[in-house]
Design an enzyme around this catalytic site. Structure first.
Site, PDB file in Angstrom:
ATOM      1  CB  SER A  50      -0.608  -0.109   1.614  1.00 34.10           C
ATOM      2  OG  SER A  50      -1.961  -0.948   1.123  1.00 34.10           O
TER       3      SER A  50
ATOM      4  CB  CYS B 233      -5.093  -0.256   5.689  1.00 38.04           C
ATOM      5  SG  CYS B 233      -3.885  -0.640   5.131  1.00 38.04           S
TER       6      CYS B 233
ATOM      7  CG  ASP C  36      -5.219  -0.901   1.173  1.00 37.65           C
ATOM      8  OD1 ASP C  36      -5.180  -2.616   0.586  1.00 37.65           O
ATOM      9  OD2 ASP C  36      -4.137  -0.251   1.472  1.00 37.65           O
TER      10      ASP C  36
ATOM     11  CD1 TRP D  19      -1.352  -8.312   4.520  1.00 34.92           C
ATOM     12  CD2 TRP D  19      -1.773  -5.678   3.464  1.00 34.92           C
ATOM     13  NE1 TRP D  19      -0.125  -7.198   5.437  1.00 34.92           N
ATOM     14  CE2 TRP D  19      -0.740  -5.069   5.460  1.00 34.92           C
ATOM     15  CE3 TRP D  19      -2.607  -4.239   3.880  1.00 34.92           C
ATOM     16  CZ2 TRP D  19      -0.028  -4.444   5.243  1.00 34.92           C
ATOM     17  CZ3 TRP D  19      -1.712  -3.248   3.957  1.00 34.92           C
ATOM     18  CH2 TRP D  19      -1.053  -3.092   4.974  1.00 34.92           C
TER      19      TRP D  19
HETATM   20  P1  FAD Z   1       6.462 -14.291   1.400  1.00 38.21           P
HETATM   21  O1  FAD Z   1       7.578 -14.871   0.994  1.00 38.21           O
HETATM   22  O2  FAD Z   1       5.613 -14.342  -0.001  1.00 38.21           O
HETATM   23  O3  FAD Z   1       5.817 -14.808   2.514  1.00 38.21           O
HETATM   24  C1  FAD Z   1       4.845 -14.149   2.959  1.00 38.21           C
HETATM   25  C2  FAD Z   1       3.835 -15.387   3.707  1.00 38.21           C
HETATM   26  O4  FAD Z   1       3.536 -16.920   3.124  1.00 38.21           O
HETATM   27  C3  FAD Z   1       4.425 -16.559   5.018  1.00 38.21           C
HETATM   28  O5  FAD Z   1       4.274 -15.064   6.069  1.00 38.21           O
HETATM   29  C4  FAD Z   1       4.099 -17.261   5.671  1.00 38.21           C
HETATM   30  O6  FAD Z   1       2.954 -17.326   5.948  1.00 38.21           O
HETATM   31  C5  FAD Z   1       4.153 -17.973   3.640  1.00 38.21           C
HETATM   32  N1  FAD Z   1       4.781 -18.396   3.478  1.00 38.21           N
HETATM   33  C6  FAD Z   1       5.794 -18.443   2.588  1.00 38.21           C
HETATM   34  N2  FAD Z   1       6.526 -19.148   2.261  1.00 38.21           N
HETATM   35  C7  FAD Z   1       6.297 -20.593   2.970  1.00 38.21           C
HETATM   36  C8  FAD Z   1       6.791 -21.444   3.220  1.00 38.21           C
HETATM   37  N3  FAD Z   1       7.710 -22.309   2.883  1.00 38.21           N
HETATM   38  N4  FAD Z   1       5.618 -22.501   3.872  1.00 38.21           N
HETATM   39  C9  FAD Z   1       4.585 -22.172   4.799  1.00 38.21           C
HETATM   40  N5  FAD Z   1       4.250 -20.242   4.556  1.00 38.21           N
HETATM   41  C10 FAD Z   1       4.817 -20.518   4.191  1.00 38.21           C
HETATM   42  N6  FAD Z   1       3.100  -5.925   3.930  1.00 38.21           N
HETATM   43  C11 FAD Z   1       3.522  -4.647   4.242  1.00 38.21           C
HETATM   44  O7  FAD Z   1       4.896  -5.223   5.157  1.00 38.21           O
HETATM   45  N7  FAD Z   1       3.222  -2.995   4.103  1.00 38.21           N
HETATM   46  C12 FAD Z   1       2.229  -2.801   3.423  1.00 38.21           C
HETATM   47  O8  FAD Z   1       2.027  -1.598   3.380  1.00 38.21           O
HETATM   48  C13 FAD Z   1       1.556  -3.948   2.319  1.00 38.21           C
HETATM   49  N8  FAD Z   1       0.747  -3.660   1.612  1.00 38.21           N
HETATM   50  C14 FAD Z   1       0.312  -4.714   1.361  1.00 38.21           C
HETATM   51  C15 FAD Z   1      -1.091  -4.859   0.123  1.00 38.21           C
HETATM   52  C16 FAD Z   1      -2.349  -5.017  -0.492  1.00 38.21           C
HETATM   53  C17 FAD Z   1      -2.971  -5.387  -1.402  1.00 38.21           C
HETATM   54  C18 FAD Z   1      -1.279  -6.642  -0.456  1.00 38.21           C
HETATM   55  C19 FAD Z   1      -1.866  -8.053  -0.732  1.00 38.21           C
HETATM   56  C20 FAD Z   1      -0.177  -6.926   0.678  1.00 38.21           C
HETATM   57  C21 FAD Z   1       0.205  -6.058   1.474  1.00 38.21           C
HETATM   58  N9  FAD Z   1       0.990  -6.294   2.278  1.00 38.21           N
HETATM   59  C22 FAD Z   1       2.138  -5.396   3.053  1.00 38.21           C
HETATM   60  C23 FAD Z   1       2.305  -7.577   2.469  1.00 38.21           C
HETATM   61  C24 FAD Z   1       2.678  -7.577   1.266  1.00 38.21           C
HETATM   62  O9  FAD Z   1       2.566  -8.093  -0.055  1.00 38.21           O
HETATM   63  C25 FAD Z   1       3.774  -9.238   1.110  1.00 38.21           C
HETATM   64  O10 FAD Z   1       2.715 -10.479   1.591  1.00 38.21           O
HETATM   65  C26 FAD Z   1       4.936  -9.217   2.487  1.00 38.21           C
HETATM   66  O11 FAD Z   1       5.540  -8.498   2.842  1.00 38.21           O
HETATM   67  C27 FAD Z   1       5.888 -10.303   2.308  1.00 38.21           C
HETATM   68  O12 FAD Z   1       6.229 -10.717   0.898  1.00 38.21           O
HETATM   69  P2  FAD Z   1       7.344 -11.707   0.943  1.00 38.21           P
HETATM   70  O13 FAD Z   1       7.652 -11.647  -0.308  1.00 38.21           O
HETATM   71  O14 FAD Z   1       8.532 -10.805   2.038  1.00 38.21           O
HETATM   72  O15 FAD Z   1       7.591 -13.491   2.343  1.00 38.21           O
END
Ligand code: FAD
Length: 691
Positions: free
Chosen positions: A451, A644, A689, A691
């Site tokens: 966001s 949010c 908003d 997630w």
């Molecule tokens: P990822 O690698 O994608 O992991 C995310 C989660 O998936 C983990 O915590 C776990 O629960 C699960 N997961 C992944 N791999 C495994 C595995 N091997 N085994 C089990 N579980 C697993 N985030 C913010 O910090 N700030 C924001 O402003 C923000 N805005 C968003 C707005 C929208 C519309 C949406 C959809 C999401 C938003 N998010 C925000 C969340 C963000 O998009 C990400 O999901 C978050 O930052 C994590 O991403 P990542 O790639 O680091 O983690």
């Protein structure tokens, strides 16, 4: 026998390619890649003249089962591919997977009676269709969809099955599949089996899918008279090693998302298929305590034609960490071939290679596949056939078929695919899995959404991101689980601040990007427009509820209102409810709020809830309750409410508390209070908003 067929096809491709080389490549000097033409054809041919008529496409490719998907994050697309594979291998169906966006539906009434359509539909955000399903959804659920024939009922010939992907923490749980199912039934179509619903909120998506599909297949087999056979893995993609190319050959993709990027001529429109490689103008940590930290980043979009509006989302295209790429190459015994150039060809005319080729194993694993994601139980069953020995195979079969055992050994530990393979085989390499299985069985590496935490009125060409770095201790596992995109961003932050050896909790990344195009301080992005928007009249009061990183868009809103106030506009009351653990730990933008206060004066109020300071945990919803009278008065003045952050608990509880506030303050029943909230949502006066 299957491999022989593959070999023959691969040979044919090589011959074709060689012919192309001698004719086009040399004579005309145009086709740099002698294989390009044959691979382009194998991938569905040239764009021009591509039909949008699904019936015609099915006829010409001899298909009798089409699986449509509406997908935002790749899971629905992945399930669609899995149904296609299973339909083919178990029942001999001629299946094809179709992106809903790519066809028209006004001739769905000509769908042959002896064929079947499958719909795998994710619900996004506030009960909305995914971007690629918008047109289909509007058409099929429209008041009076007009079809090209005049059958009565219109879809009397259509047999279909349906599965939805949703999240029960959202108000409109699985509304896509529910509404489409209703619309299809109303139009006379015949559903086979139940319309399945997977629940991401309960964390049971995969198991819901598996539990739905078995009875569905049984019912479909009966209806279509299909005979089940023993499923044998057949690759969908052929891999051809390109001995005449090296990773330095200019036509080889090293992670560039498309041809323009490869040729260094990337230009807009930048979107979900074409990211902008944006410079990071500034990056810092908003807090850093023990193993928790939060990043603030300013992404510069001035060199692009990208634009955004306050409240929109930015998508960040991550890169997998080096260690995970190495582990994957290692367990698949591909280390020696890391930089071998390969072309990937769809052996099945309707399948699409999900990344550009020729490329390398390294590039595919690093830039294109979700190698760190949770593992699918069904996928382990598929890979069992390629186990290094019989006992490992038996273990894989057990994991694939025993839900509880799988949970205990794999999911609970957050193992990804390479870790799973390595744990099961105790380090023995898995050298005989056809690489195609991974292209089919793993999701495409997805951009992550954030966001936007700035106002486009204040900084139209710089997008702020506020992201908490994912780093969790998992009971029973020695190393913490780390998120893909956020740790990549953390490493970028370090590099951008001059750190020579950036690493995020021990992870390193190829920060320079393919061919050094990212230069260590660029990040691929695109912008997604959202409906989370301030009222057009700035004098309207607003109530902002954004604990943790949920404060991101609220910061944008307040920045915007401060600017409007400075320009002499009449700005309405703006209350922000912010919550975090401790004032001294994770209070985001603490000093900034004081600056806004100076500009906005009484118009701005910050209400804080620190959950770990006193004996009792205090959250934003408790603070809302304490302010019940004032909240109700603001709502009576037509205040807008914005929520949010955490969808699972916070947003739900806020919704409940607001209903209670209305009930108490207005002396009406709780159900009436809930109804008022529902109506506010429908009128866009209550926006989420989450997630
Ligand atoms: P990822 O690698 O994608 O992991 C995310 C989660 O998936 C983990 O915590 C776990 O629960 C699960 N997961 C992944 N791999 C495994 C595995 N091997 N085994 C089990 N579980 C697993 N985030 C913010 O910090 N700030 C924001 O402003 C923000 N805005 C968003 C707005 C929208 C519309 C949406 C959809 C999401 C938003 N998010 C925000 C969340 C963000 O998009 C990400 O999901 C978050 O930052 C994590 O991403 P990542 O790639 O680091 O983690």
């Amino acid at each position: 026998a299957q491999l022989d067929t593959v070999d023959i096809i691969v040979l044919a491709v090589i011959l074709l390619g060689t012919a192309a080389y001698f004719t086009k490549g040399k004579v005309w000097g145009v086709t740099k890649d002698p294989y390009a033409a044959s691979f382009a054809n194998a991938n569905g041919g040239a764009k021009a003249g591509k039909t949008r008529n699904i019936i015609e496409k099915m006829e010409e490719s001899g298909k009798n089962c089409v699986i449509f998907y509406g997908s935002q994050t790749g899971t629905a697309e992945d399930y669609a591919s899995r149904l296609a594979k299973e339909g083919k291998s178990r029942f001999g169906l001629e299946t094809m997977v179709v992106d809903l966006e790519e066809y028209d539906y006004d001739n769905l009434d000509a769908f042959p009676e002896d064929k079947v359509a499958m719909f795998v539909l994710a619900t996004y955000g506030e009960g909305e269709p995914t971007d690629n399903a918008v047109d289909f959804y509007e058409f099929i659920t429209g008041d009076d969809p007009s079809f090209s024939n005049s059958n009565d009922p219109a879809l009397g010939n259509l047999t279909y099955v349906a599965f939805g992907l949703g999240n029960n923490t959202y108000e409109h749980y699985n509304s896509m599949v529910r509404n489409v199912d209703k619309a299809l039934t109303k139009l006379g179509a015949h559903r086979v089996g139940e319309a399945g619903e997977g629940d991401d909120g309960a964390g049971t998506m995969e198991e819901d899918f598996l539990a739905w599909k078995d009875p569905m297949w049984a019912a479909l087999a009966e209806k279509m008279g299909l005979e089940e056979r023993e499923a044998v893995y057949e690759p969908i993609f052929g891999i051809v090693e390109r001995e005449n190319l090296t990773k330095d050959s200019p036509e080889v993709y090293l992670g560039e998302p498309n041809k323009m990027h490869l040729e260094g001529s990337a230009r807009g429109p930048f979107n979900a298929h074409n990211p902008y490689i944006a410079p990071i103008a500034e990056s810092r940590e908003l807090f850093n305590v023990k193993d928790r930290n939060c990043l603030h980043m300013e992404v510069d979009i001035s060199g692009s034609n990208l634009s955004y509006q306050t409240g929109d989302h930015i998508a960040i295209w991550p890169t997998n960490p080096g260690q995970e790429v190495d582990e994957m190459l290692n367990i698949l015994d591909l280390k020696d071939k890391q930089n071998t150039v390969i072309s990937v060809k769809a052996l099945e005319p309707t399948a699409k290679v999900p990344f550009p080729t020729p490329t390398t194993y390294d590039a595919i694993i690093r830039y294109h596949l979700e190698i760190c994601a949770p593992v699918s139980r069904q996928f382990l069953g598929t890979l069992a056939a390629f186990a290094p020995d019989e006992s490992i195979k038996a273990e894989m079969v057990k994991l694939g078929s025993d839900k509880d055992y799988f949970h205990d050994k794999i999911s609970k530990n957050h193992y990804n695919i390479s870790r799973t393979l390595s744990v099961v085989s105790e380090g023995k390499k898995w050298g005989s899995i056809p690489f195609s299985a991974f292209i089919e069985g793993l999701t495409k590496l997805q951009p992550r959404y954030y966001s936007i935490s700035s106002s486009s009125l204040v900084q139209p060409k710089k997008i702020s991101v506020t992201a908490v770095v994912e780093n969790q201790l998992i009971p029973g596992r020695s190393d913490p689980f780390k998120g893909v995109a956020t740790n990549y961003l953390l490493a970028l932050k370090q590099k951008q601040n001059g750190d020579a050896n950036p690493e995020a909790f021990g992870l390193t990344y190829e920060l320079m990007g393919p061919r050094n195009k990212y230069d260590g301080i660029h990040v691929p992005v695109h912008v997604r427009h959202s409906n989370f928007k301030l009222p057009s009249d700035p004098s309207k009061p607003i109530i902002l509820i954004g604990p943790g990183t949920g404060v991101a868009p609220m910061r944008g809103f307040i920045q915007e209102r401060a600017k409007q106030a400075q320009s002499g506009e009449n700005v309405g009351k703006t209350i922000l409810f912010f919550g975090c653990r401790k004032r001294s730990e994770d209070f985001l933008y603490e000093s900034e709020w004081e600056e806004y206060k100076k500009v906005l004066g009484d118009k701005f109020e910050l209400v804080t809830a620190f959950s770990r300071e006193g004996a009792k945990k205090v959250y934003v919803q408790h603070r809302l309750k304490e302010r019940a009278k004032e909240i109700n008065e603001l709502l009576q003045q037509k205040a807008y409410i914005y929520v949010c952050g955490d969808a699972a608990n916070m947003a739900r509880e806020v919704n409940t508390v607001l209903g209670q506030i209305i009930a108490e303050q207005r002396g009406v029943s709780e159900s009436k209070g809930e109804e008022v909230i529902k109506n506010m949502r429908a009128a866009n006066q209550y926006q989420e908003d989450v997630w």
